[in-house]
Motif scaffolding. Structure first.
Motif, PDB file in Angstrom:
ATOM      1  N   GLN A   1      44.970  50.741 114.508  1.00  0.00           N
ATOM      2  CA  GLN A   1      46.293  50.233 114.872  1.00  0.00           C
ATOM      3  C   GLN A   1      46.411  48.753 114.523  1.00  0.00           C
ATOM      4  O   GLN A   1      47.452  48.303 114.057  1.00  0.00           O
ATOM      5  CB  GLN A   1      46.574  50.448 116.358  1.00  0.00           C
ATOM      6  N   ARG A   2      45.348  48.025 114.720  1.00  0.00           N
ATOM      7  CA  ARG A   2      45.357  46.579 114.417  1.00  0.00           C
ATOM      8  C   ARG A   2      45.604  46.337 112.924  1.00  0.00           C
ATOM      9  O   ARG A   2      46.422  45.501 112.558  1.00  0.00           O
ATOM     10  CB  ARG A   2      44.041  45.940 114.844  1.00  0.00           C
ATOM     11  N   GLU A   3      44.923  47.080 112.065  1.00  0.00           N
ATOM     12  CA  GLU A   3      45.116  46.927 110.619  1.00  0.00           C
ATOM     13  C   GLU A   3      46.524  47.353 110.208  1.00  0.00           C
ATOM     14  O   GLU A   3      47.172  46.696 109.392  1.00  0.00           O
ATOM     15  CB  GLU A   3      44.081  47.763 109.861  1.00  0.00           C
ATOM     16  N   PHE A   4      46.977  48.457 110.791  1.00  0.00           N
ATOM     17  CA  PHE A   4      48.293  49.009 110.479  1.00  0.00           C
ATOM     18  C   PHE A   4      49.399  48.026 110.853  1.00  0.00           C
ATOM     19  O   PHE A   4      50.326  47.785 110.085  1.00  0.00           O
ATOM     20  CB  PHE A   4      48.451  50.322 111.248  1.00  0.00           C
ATOM     21  N   CYS A   5      49.282  47.426 112.036  1.00  0.00           N
ATOM     22  CA  CYS A   5      50.336  46.508 112.477  1.00  0.00           C
ATOM     23  C   CYS A   5      50.349  45.235 111.633  1.00  0.00           C
ATOM     24  O   CYS A   5      51.421  44.658 111.409  1.00  0.00           O
ATOM     25  CB  CYS A   5      50.218  46.194 113.962  1.00  0.00           C
ATOM     26  N   LYS A   6      49.217  44.809 111.120  1.00  0.00           N
ATOM     27  CA  LYS A   6      49.197  43.638 110.237  1.00  0.00           C
ATOM     28  C   LYS A   6      49.924  43.931 108.931  1.00  0.00           C
ATOM     29  O   LYS A   6      50.645  43.081 108.414  1.00  0.00           O
ATOM     30  CB  LYS A   6      47.761  43.197 109.960  1.00  0.00           C
ATOM     31  N   ILE A   7      49.736  45.124 108.402  1.00  0.00           N
ATOM     32  CA  ILE A   7      50.422  45.517 107.169  1.00  0.00           C
ATOM     33  C   ILE A   7      51.925  45.527 107.381  1.00  0.00           C
ATOM     34  O   ILE A   7      52.687  45.064 106.535  1.00  0.00           O
ATOM     35  CB  ILE A   7      49.928  46.901 106.695  1.00  0.00           C
ATOM     36  N   LEU A   8      52.359  46.049 108.527  1.00  0.00           N
ATOM     37  CA  LEU A   8      53.787  46.204 108.802  1.00  0.00           C
ATOM     38  C   LEU A   8      54.421  44.972 109.449  1.00  0.00           C
ATOM     39  O   LEU A   8      55.641  44.896 109.566  1.00  0.00           O
ATOM     40  CB  LEU A   8      54.014  47.430 109.687  1.00  0.00           C
ATOM     41  N   GLY A   9      53.605  44.025 109.869  1.00  0.00           N
ATOM     42  CA  GLY A   9      54.137  42.801 110.456  1.00  0.00           C
ATOM     43  C   GLY A   9      54.710  42.970 111.849  1.00  0.00           C
ATOM     44  O   GLY A   9      55.677  42.304 112.215  1.00  0.00           O
ATOM     45  N   ILE A  10      54.119  43.865 112.628  1.00  0.00           N
ATOM     46  CA  ILE A  10      54.572  44.072 114.006  1.00  0.00           C
ATOM     47  C   ILE A  10      53.361  44.039 114.938  1.00  0.00           C
ATOM     48  O   ILE A  10      52.221  44.015 114.474  1.00  0.00           O
ATOM     49  CB  ILE A  10      55.344  45.402 114.171  1.00  0.00           C
ATOM     50  N   SER A  11      53.613  44.052 116.226  1.00  0.00           N
ATOM     51  CA  SER A  11      52.512  43.972 117.184  1.00  0.00           C
ATOM     52  C   SER A  11      51.802  45.316 117.356  1.00  0.00           C
ATOM     53  O   SER A  11      52.397  46.373 117.155  1.00  0.00           O
ATOM     54  CB  SER A  11      53.030  43.495 118.546  1.00  0.00           C
TER      55      SER A  11
ATOM     56  N   LYS B   1      60.940  51.804 109.404  1.00  0.00           N
ATOM     57  CA  LYS B   1      60.742  53.092 108.725  1.00  0.00           C
ATOM     58  C   LYS B   1      60.844  52.927 107.213  1.00  0.00           C
ATOM     59  O   LYS B   1      60.056  53.516 106.469  1.00  0.00           O
ATOM     60  CB  LYS B   1      61.751  54.123 109.230  1.00  0.00           C
ATOM     61  N   LEU B   2      61.789  52.131 106.753  1.00  0.00           N
ATOM     62  CA  LEU B   2      61.912  51.871 105.314  1.00  0.00           C
ATOM     63  C   LEU B   2      60.668  51.168 104.781  1.00  0.00           C
ATOM     64  O   LEU B   2      60.156  51.504 103.716  1.00  0.00           O
ATOM     65  CB  LEU B   2      63.154  51.024 105.021  1.00  0.00           C
ATOM     66  N   LEU B   3      60.178  50.189 105.534  1.00  0.00           N
ATOM     67  CA  LEU B   3      58.993  49.446 105.120  1.00  0.00           C
ATOM     68  C   LEU B   3      57.770  50.355 105.048  1.00  0.00           C
ATOM     69  O   LEU B   3      57.025  50.327 104.063  1.00  0.00           O
ATOM     70  CB  LEU B   3      58.739  48.288 106.096  1.00  0.00           C
ATOM     71  N   LEU B   4      57.579  51.178 106.059  1.00  0.00           N
ATOM     72  CA  LEU B   4      56.444  52.105 106.057  1.00  0.00           C
ATOM     73  C   LEU B   4      56.561  53.081 104.895  1.00  0.00           C
ATOM     74  O   LEU B   4      55.586  53.350 104.195  1.00  0.00           O
ATOM     75  CB  LEU B   4      56.361  52.867 107.380  1.00  0.00           C
ATOM     76  N   SER B   5      57.744  53.589 104.695  1.00  0.00           N
ATOM     77  CA  SER B   5      57.985  54.519 103.601  1.00  0.00           C
ATOM     78  C   SER B   5      57.612  53.891 102.265  1.00  0.00           C
ATOM     79  O   SER B   5      56.940  54.504 101.432  1.00  0.00           O
ATOM     80  CB  SER B   5      59.458  54.943 103.611  1.00  0.00           C
ATOM     81  N   TYR B   6      58.025  52.651 102.064  1.00  0.00           N
ATOM     82  CA  TYR B   6      57.753  51.966 100.801  1.00  0.00           C
ATOM     83  C   TYR B   6      56.275  51.601 100.658  1.00  0.00           C
ATOM     84  O   TYR B   6      55.657  51.864  99.634  1.00  0.00           O
ATOM     85  CB  TYR B   6      58.622  50.714 100.680  1.00  0.00           C
ATOM     86  N   CYS B   7      55.692  50.999 101.711  1.00  0.00           N
ATOM     87  CA  CYS B   7      54.307  50.523 101.640  1.00  0.00           C
ATOM     88  C   CYS B   7      53.285  51.646 101.486  1.00  0.00           C
ATOM     89  O   CYS B   7      52.267  51.468 100.826  1.00  0.00           O
ATOM     90  CB  CYS B   7      53.967  49.717 102.888  1.00  0.00           C
ATOM     91  N   MET B   8      53.561  52.785 102.109  1.00  0.00           N
ATOM     92  CA  MET B   8      52.585  53.873 102.119  1.00  0.00           C
ATOM     93  C   MET B   8      52.981  55.054 101.228  1.00  0.00           C
ATOM     94  O   MET B   8      52.369  56.111 101.311  1.00  0.00           O
ATOM     95  CB  MET B   8      52.370  54.373 103.555  1.00  0.00           C
ATOM     96  N   ASP B   9      54.013  54.862 100.413  1.00  0.00           N
ATOM     97  CA  ASP B   9      54.469  55.921  99.498  1.00  0.00           C
ATOM     98  C   ASP B   9      54.821  57.214 100.235  1.00  0.00           C
ATOM     99  O   ASP B   9      54.451  58.309  99.823  1.00  0.00           O
ATOM    100  CB  ASP B   9      53.419  56.212  98.420  1.00  0.00           C
ATOM    101  N   ILE B  10      55.526  57.063 101.359  1.00  0.00           N
ATOM    102  CA  ILE B  10      55.907  58.191 102.201  1.00  0.00           C
ATOM    103  C   ILE B  10      57.383  58.519 101.964  1.00  0.00           C
ATOM    104  O   ILE B  10      58.212  57.623 101.869  1.00  0.00           O
ATOM    105  CB  ILE B  10      55.689  57.857 103.691  1.00  0.00           C
ATOM    106  N   ASN B  11      57.687  59.804 101.902  1.00  0.00           N
ATOM    107  CA  ASN B  11      59.066  60.262 101.774  1.00  0.00           C
ATOM    108  C   ASN B  11      59.822  59.863 103.046  1.00  0.00           C
ATOM    109  O   ASN B  11      59.456  60.258 104.149  1.00  0.00           O
ATOM    110  CB  ASN B  11      59.062  61.788 101.587  1.00  0.00           C
ATOM    111  N   TYR B  12      60.878  59.082 102.898  1.00  0.00           N
ATOM    112  CA  TYR B  12      61.638  58.597 104.054  1.00  0.00           C
ATOM    113  C   TYR B  12      62.186  59.760 104.884  1.00  0.00           C
ATOM    114  O   TYR B  12      62.164  59.711 106.111  1.00  0.00           O
ATOM    115  CB  TYR B  12      62.779  57.669 103.599  1.00  0.00           C
TER     116      TYR B  12
END
Length: 120
Positions: free
Chosen positions: A27-37, A56-67
């Motif tokens: 969770q710590r690594e994930f939140c740093k990537i997304l810029g949230i706590s 959701k848009l940021l996660l979709s873009y950063c992780m190549d996930i279908n929105y």
């Protein structure tokens, strides 16, 4: 009779968790990537908080996930055609511009408040 533990399967929180675990991220690594706590990520995964459209848009873009999959759980998880579609990037850019405008307006109001408070 044993009580069953409540499950978050099929929720947006469970999809966030699935994406994070698939990438072998804490969770710590994930939140740093997304810029949230980390608290916010934990709350989303547990179903206590709902992620913003921007997140959701940021996660979709950063992780190549279908929105669509991230939002509703339908469709393919990974959608390569979507990666080549600039509409996702345009949506992300629009959200960032909207947030920037709101931050600017807040800074202007704060500045006026400070100026008014120091004029005596």
């Amino acid at each position: 009779m044993r009580k069953q533990k409540p499950t978050t399967a099929g929720t947006i929180g469970s999809r966030f968790r699935e994406v994070r675990l698939k990438q072998n991220l804490t969770q710590r690594e994930f939140c740093k990537i997304l810029g949230i706590s980390q608290t916010h990520i934990a709350s989303i995964e547990l179903g206590r908080d709902n992620p913003s459209r921007t997140l959701k848009l940021l996660l979709s873009y950063c992780m190549d996930i279908n929105y669509e999959w991230l939002e509703s759980g339908t469709g393919e998880k990974y959608c390569l055609s979507e990666l080549n579609d600039t509409s996702l990037l345009k949506d992300l850019y629009s959200e960032a511009r909207r947030m920037q405008a709101e931050a600017y307006q807040f800074a202007e109001k704060l500045g006026r408040f400070i100026e008014e408070g120091t004029e005596e």
